[in-house]
Structure formats: structure tokens, C-alpha cells
Design an enzyme around this catalytic site. Structure first.
Site, PDB file in Angstrom:
ATOM      1  N   GLY A 106     -43.912  -4.396   7.221  1.00  0.00           N
ATOM      2  CA  GLY A 106     -43.711  -5.838   7.071  1.00  0.00           C
ATOM      3  C   GLY A 106     -44.358  -6.450   5.850  1.00  0.00           C
TER       4      GLY A 106
ATOM      5  N   GLU B 186     -43.447  -6.826   2.963  1.00  0.00           N
ATOM      6  CA  GLU B 186     -42.553  -7.611   2.099  1.00  0.00           C
ATOM      7  C   GLU B 186     -41.938  -8.798   2.831  1.00  0.00           C
ATOM      8  OE1 GLU B 186     -42.406  -4.166   2.028  1.00  0.00           O
ATOM      9  OE2 GLU B 186     -43.396  -4.071   0.090  1.00  0.00           O
TER      10      GLU B 186
ATOM     11  N   ASP C  46     -46.171  -2.240  -5.513  1.00  0.00           N
ATOM     12  CA  ASP C  46     -45.567  -1.664  -4.310  1.00  0.00           C
ATOM     13  C   ASP C  46     -45.786  -0.153  -4.250  1.00  0.00           C
ATOM     14  OD1 ASP C  46     -44.237  -1.562  -1.866  1.00  0.00           O
ATOM     15  OD2 ASP C  46     -42.252  -1.458  -2.774  1.00  0.00           O
TER      16      ASP C  46
HETATM   17 CA    CA Z   1     -43.629  -1.789   0.340  1.00  0.00          CA
END
Ligand code: CA
Length: 695
Positions: A193, A195, A317
Site C-alpha cells: 500500500g 503507493e 521506489d
Molecule cells: Ca513500491
């Protein structure tokens, strides 16, 4: 299935002696550690997560004779990404909507189906990712995690639910796509979660028998004013700045759990920051523990033991949720107990798993964010523009990583690890983002940085390769260029073989030592799941789920839509191959790229602009620009968009909840109308482009 009938009859007797220590199937830690077993009893086959099978009936000499033995068509399934389990002669797998099936492993004959009814939670789940990567087995139960955040225990003989635990607060933008991990009578589950709104990651362990919570480990610290849950969080908080808790912090562990029975340690791979952009999340910098790390926990208590952080101050990320594979390797003349790990950041790590210290790290793909990992400090040496200091930079890898969750296997006989590598650069750009005021809204989510995928940095322009990596020499042994970007995981065997499906629908076997392609079979639909192998009564099977899926099938847009695996067009299947297989797979249609429908609907640009804002939620599944990549229907070709009544029935009232479409009971009519205009605008743009191209 005489044996099973007897078990069903005997159930009342078993219930009468509840608390008996010996499980029906004998699946416990010793069974999961047993390398000689011929079945496949946990996610990575055995607890070292190597996905290495000792079976040799199918080997580099016989594999050409491999052909379909049996198959099961799964008409209601969509994206299939999971690893089936085989215990003795029964195969268990999780499919769409988290439905679990048990079938005879020699014929595919159904035994039971368990439906956790995730559709009943459609008002809670705002991201319709109904896939899951696997299930777990312990004693007489199968463990199933659901997208809405439940962990359910199911009787392995009957498929009936035994207990259900809720592992996430339904008000939070969290969900589960990962397999639970079972060890020593406990079941561990994480969530995703980062993002999808302000998220703070944690993992929870439950008693395997009762479902009672045993412990919870928070991955990043919360607001210090609320007190810290543990000394580990107190330590971690020293590495954060600003008001990180407002943004959640992230670190969600959605994949990558390994139990090391020998050292009595549990390893979890942790996630990226929430949001991605560290300038927002932790404005004065800091390592931001325990993002992008392997954290070792005490399996009994969940207490912190040690960590290795591969990406301090993560801002791209670059999570570290990838497989954590255990091996014993001779390095510089010394036997070492190691972890093999190929996380998103593009370095292949060999860690000493007794204490988490770095043995070596070398790039396995194009890496431009860091020059190398310093062997003394264990830290990456970053390049000057990596953190987009002037707002914009292009680096590799990007958010897909150099390697995703797709299974890595390790073959101790060749000494090689096999995994799909990714070769994509990415544009990170926060020029238009106000770091001080940026906030993410639950379920709409956001990253705190804009961007898009760039080119492959390889000379041949390939985005995906099957890589055979030598972890001792820290170098590539061989590679095979693959179609597409997000290729599925691997299996390796003592028969000197590596198996891997491909996005173009080809299932292939390679020589494990050289990479020579030995066998292929076209299943007519892109593959996203990793294969397994097992033997029953002396006959070896190689099985996999066929059903194009996972995150790129949701958000991949036009680049992925062009593969032609449009929603609902091709048969999803479970297929098992053997050397004397005589089945013929059902014919598949040719690839289908959705064409937007012509409609007499007048688009209002202002309403469409409003709809574009609302559509941000939809894009997580239906794709940017309303271009569906395969997980969902392409809205530009939908028949219902222009009927406000029918459209509201699906979006607001949950009429398609059974197929995985979440419901949005609070959506306003104005927002629905905006969506109509936005989607039709995108359709008209695509139709105009087709006409222009003479299509
Ligand atoms: Ca990610």
C-alpha cells in the site's frame, strides 16, 4: 481418492482429540526443510526458498519429450501469478478473487474449492488487485491471505474455513497480494500500500492453530509523541527527519519472507518509502530505517535481531521485497551461510546470514544511481544526480527495479541463481511538486515525484532477460533476451534444467549450466506465474498457472496492451506437463488489442478534465489514459460507459464486485459524469489516431 474419503469420515474423531501435536500431513518445519521431498510444500518449495527440485526424470536429455498431461480451464480467473503447492498427491493453488482450489495432482480432478468471498469487501477495497502470489501449508491447514486484509485458515481435507483473522485496519489504504509464511506453528503475513496513501508497514504473526495474534513488528517508526512500540523503532526514529509519520513512511513488506530454522531467524524484505520522494517524507535526509532492508527477527517474539539496508534514504521506489534465498557457499576458501538477494536497486547481494554483514554486492543490470557498494561500509556510493537534486534525473533501474517479485531459483549443482532481470531507465521529476505541502490521499495515492519509463540502456535495447548469476564470482554466467519487460519467475532442477514462462505465451526449458534453449511449448496466453515440479507414483510433472497478470497488466498502458492479452479473451488455465503427456491444450484466439468503441457521445472538455482527476483512482487497475493492459476491461471499448445508470450500477453500487470491481458508494453523480466524459475523451483520441493512421 479413497484416502481422502476416510479422512473426511474420521474428522469428528480428530476434532475430539483437538490439541494433538501430530498434524495430518506431517507438514511442519522439518518437512519444509527436507530437500529430498518430491512434492512442493511451501512457496519456494523448501524453506531455503531455492525452488530447486531434486527430480531428474525430466532432464536435459529427456525434456524434449515434455508435453501437456492434464489441464484445468479456469473460466472465471484473470491474472494468475501464484505458485501452487503440492502435498503428497494433491495440488493447491490460489486464483483470482483469492479463490483456492485443491485438485488431484495427477489429473486435475477437483477435490474442493474455497471462496473467501472477497466480493463482500468490495466497499472496503479500492484497489481491485485480486491476485495473490501463493498460499501456505502447515499440519492439516492451508493459509490464505486476502486482498481485503484477512488471513484465513482452511482445512486441507475439506476446504472449510477454520479461522479468520483481520490483519489490517479497514480504514487504511492497505491490501494483501503476498503469500503467508508459516514457521514453527505461526503464520506471518504482511501487506502492501505504499503507493496508495499514507502507509506505515508492519508484519504480523498468528498462531497457526488458533489464529490468535502472536506478535507484530512495525517496519518504520510512527509519531514519537505516541511512544515507540519497540527499541528497534526508537533506534529507527533516529534516522528520520521532519514529520514523516504524516506520510506514513512506508516500508510495507508485501513479499520476501524466509524462515531460517538452522539459525532460528526470520528474514523479511522491506518496502520503499511512502511517498517515494524522500524530500517530502524525510526532508533533512537520513537512512530511514527500516526501508529497503532485510530485517532479521526472532521468530518466537518478533523482536529485531539485525538488518542490512541496501538503499539508505530510499527515494526511487527501490524496495527490497524480492525473494530471500538461503545457501551455503564456499567463498574465499571458507564455508559461509549466506542470503542471496537481487532487489530492485540492481545490485546482487551476498550477505552473511548469521549477522547480516555484507560479503559482496555487484550490479546485475544497468545501474546508474550508484557507482558501487563500498565493501567496508556496506553502503552504496551514490552518483551526484541520483536524488534528482535539480528536480529531474534519468537513472536506472527505475521503479520496476532491476528485478521484481518474480521468483529467483538457485541450483547448488550449477552454483547459479536464475531470475528475470529488467533493463529500464526512468525519468524522476519533482520540478512541479511542492515538497512542503504535498500530501497523498488514501486510495488515490501518489508518489511525490512524477516520471515515466525511459529506454533500455542495453545496446540491443532489450528490456528483459533471463539471467543466470554466479553469486560466488558475482558475475553473469549466461543470459537469454526475453520479450516484454516484466517476465515471470523460474524453477531449476537436478536435471540440469531451468524452466520459465514468457510474456508471449511460450513456456521454455533451458540447460541450467549453459542457458541453451532445449524445449518450448506455446500456451497461447502470456504467462506471469512461476512453474513448479513434483512427482507422484514415480512420474514427474511440471506445472504452472497460465493467466497474464500482475501490476504491469494493470498499469502498463499501451506498451503492455500491445501484447494482445486483452481482458477475458483467452483461456486461463492450470497446466501440468509430463514426459508421456497426451493432452491437447484448448485452442486460444490470436492476440487481441482492444479497439475503442465508436459512440455517439459528445465529450465536454471541462467535464472530462474533472473526470481525469477522479480517474487517478481507476488508473491503478484500468491503466493510464484508460488504456487497459489486460487485468481489467478496457473502458474505452466498454458498452456501459455512456449509460449513466448502468455505469453507476457498476462503479457506485458494486454490480461487478464478484468479478473484482470495487464499489465506491460515496462517488457523486458529478464525478461519475466526469469519468464518462474523460473515458470517452480518451476513446475519441484513440479513434482519431487510428483514423489518422488509416487503421
Ligand atoms: Ca513500491
Amino acid at each position: 481418492m479413497v484416502r481422502r474419503s476416510l479422512l473426511v469420515l474420521a474428522l469428528p474423531l480428530l476434532a475430539a482429540c483437538a490439541g494433538a501435536e501430530t498434524p495430518d500431513t506431517g507438514i511442519d518445519d522439518a518437512a519444509m526443510a527436507d530437500e529430498t521431498r518430491e512434492d512442493w510444500v511451501s512457496y519456494g518449495r523448501t524453506s531455503n526458498e531455492r525452488r530447486f527440485s531434486p527430480l531428474t526424470q525430466v532432464d536435459d536429455a529427456t525434456v524434449q519429450g515434455l508435453s501437456p498431461d492434464w489441464y484445468v480451464v479456469l473460466p472465471d480467473d484473470k491474472g494468475l501469478v501464484s505458485t501452487p503447492l503440492v502435498v503428497d498427491d494433491v495440488l493447491y493453488f490460489i486464483g483470482s478473487m483469492n479463490i483456492v482450489r485443491a485438485v488431484d495432482a495427477t489429473s486435475g480432478e477437483p477435490i474442493w474449492t474455497y471462496d473467501p468471498r472477497v466480493r463482500d469487501y468490495a466497499d472496503r477495497m479500492r484497489v481491485g488487485w485480486d491476485h495473490n502470489r501463493g498460499i501456505a501449508f502447515w499440519g492439516d491447514k492451508v493459509y490464505v491471505a486476502t486482498w481485503d486484509g484477512r488471513l484465513n485458515a482452511v482445512d486441507a481435507d475439506t476446504g472449510t474455513e477454520v479461522w479468520s483473522a483481520t490483519t489490517i485496519d479497514p480504514s487504511l489504504p492497505l491490501y494483501i497480494t503476498g503469500a503467508p509464511k508459516v514457521f514453527d506453528g505461526k503464520v506471518l503475513v504482511g501487506n502492501g500500500g505504499t503507493e496508495h496513501g499514507p502507509a506505515r508497514g508492519y508484519v504480523t504473526a498468528y498462531d497457526a492453530e488458533t489464529g490468535e495474534q502472536a506478535w507484530r513488528f512495525w517496519i518504520v517508526p510512527g509519531n514519537p509523541a505516541d511512544g515507540f512500540e519497540s527499541d528497534a523503532m526508537r533506534m529507527a526514529a533516529e534516522t528520520w527527519t521532519g514529520e514523516w509519520w504524516v506520510h506514513g513512511g512506508g516500508g510495507n513488506a508485501w513479499h520476501g519472507f524466509t524462515y531460517d530454522e538452522e539459525l532460528n531467524q526470520l528474514y523479511i524484505g522491506t518496502g520503499n518509502g511512502s511517498p517515494w520522494n524522500q524530500k517530502i517524507r524525510s526532508p533533512e535526509g537520513g537512512d530511514n530505517l527500516f526501508l529497503s532492508s532485510i530485517v532479521a527477527l526472532d521468530p518466537d517474539t518478533g523482536e529485531y535481531l539485525w538488518h542490512y539496508q541496501d538503499t539508505p534514504g530510499e527515494t526511487w521506489d527501490f524496495n527490497s521485497n524480492m525473494d530471500i534465498v538461503l545457501a551455503d557457499l564456499e567463498i574465499d576458501g571458507e564455508q559461509r551461510k549466506v542470503i542471496l538477494h537481487a532487489p530492485k536497486n540492481g545490485f546482487f547481494y551476498v550477505l552473511d546470514r548469521t549477522d547480516g554483514s555484507l560479503i559482496s554486492a555487484e550490479p546485475f543490470t544497468e545501474v546508474t544511481w550508484a557507482s558501487h557498494v563500498d565493501p567496508e561500509t556496506g553502503r552504496p556510493v551514490e552518483n551526484a544526480d541520483a536524488r534528482y537534486p535539480d528536480g529531474r534525473t534519468v537513472i536506472a533501474p527505475g521503479p520496476l527495479g532491476g528485478h521484481g517479485w518474480h521468483a529467483m531459483s538457485f541450483n547448488q549443482e550449477t552454483g547459479l541463481a536464475y531470475f528475470p532481470g529488467i533493463h529500464a531507465s526512468y525519468v524522476y521529476d519533482d520540478t512541479n511538486i511542492d515538497h512542503a505541502t504535498w500530501r497523498s490521499e488514501p486510495w488515490v495515492g501518489g508518489l511525490g515525484v512524477e516520471g515515466g519509463f525511459g529506454a533500455s540502456l542495453r545496446e540491443d535495447n532489450v528490456f528483459s532477460t533471463l539471467q543466470a548469476w554466479d553469486p560466488v564470482r558475482q558475475e553473469l554466467a549466461w543470459e537469454v533476451p526475453l520479450p516484454g519487460v516484466y517476465s515471470p519467475g523460474t524453477l531449476t532442477t537436478a536435471g540440469n534444467l531451468v524452466f520459465q514462462g514468457r510474456l508471449d505465451g511460450i513456456f521454455a526449458a533451458y540447460r541450467a549450466d549453459t542457458g541453451e534453449e532445449l524445449w518450448t511449448h506455446d500456451v497461447g496466453l502470456g504467462i506471469s506465474a512461476p512453474p513448479i515440479t513434483y512427482a507422484v507414483d514415480g512420474k514427474q510433472y511440471v506445472a504452472l498457472l497460465v493467466g497474464f497478470g500482475s501490476v504491469m497488466a494493470a498499469v502498463g498502458g499501451a506498451g503492455v496492451a500491445q501484447y494482445g492479452w486483452a481482458y477475458g479473451e483467452h483461456d486461463r488455465m492450470l497446466v501440468a506437463f509430463s514426459l508421456d503427456g497426451a493432452a491437447t491444450l484448448p485452442p486460444q484466439p490470436d492476440p487481441v488489442v482492444p479497439i475503442p468503441r465508436e459512440e455517439s457521445f459528445e465529450v465536454d472538455a471541462e467535464l472530462a478534465a474533472r473526470g481525469a482527476q477522479v480517474y487517478a483512482k481507476c488508473s491503478w487497475c484500468h491503466g493510464n489514459g484508460a488504456i487497459a493492459a489486460g487485468m481489467t476491461p478496457d473502458l474505452r471499448s466498454s458498452r456501459i460507459i455512456t449509460s449513466l445508470e448502468r455505469f453507476a450500477g457498476v462503479v457506485r453500487d458494486g454490480e461487478r464486485a464478484a468479478e473484482g470491481m470495487p464499489m465506491y458508494p460515496d462517488i457523486t453523480l458529478d464525478d461519475l459524469v466526469g469519468l464518462q466524459h474523460y473515458i470517452r475523451e480518451q476513446a475519441e483520441l484513440a479513434l482519431a489516431a487510428r483514423r489518422e493512421a488509416g487503421g
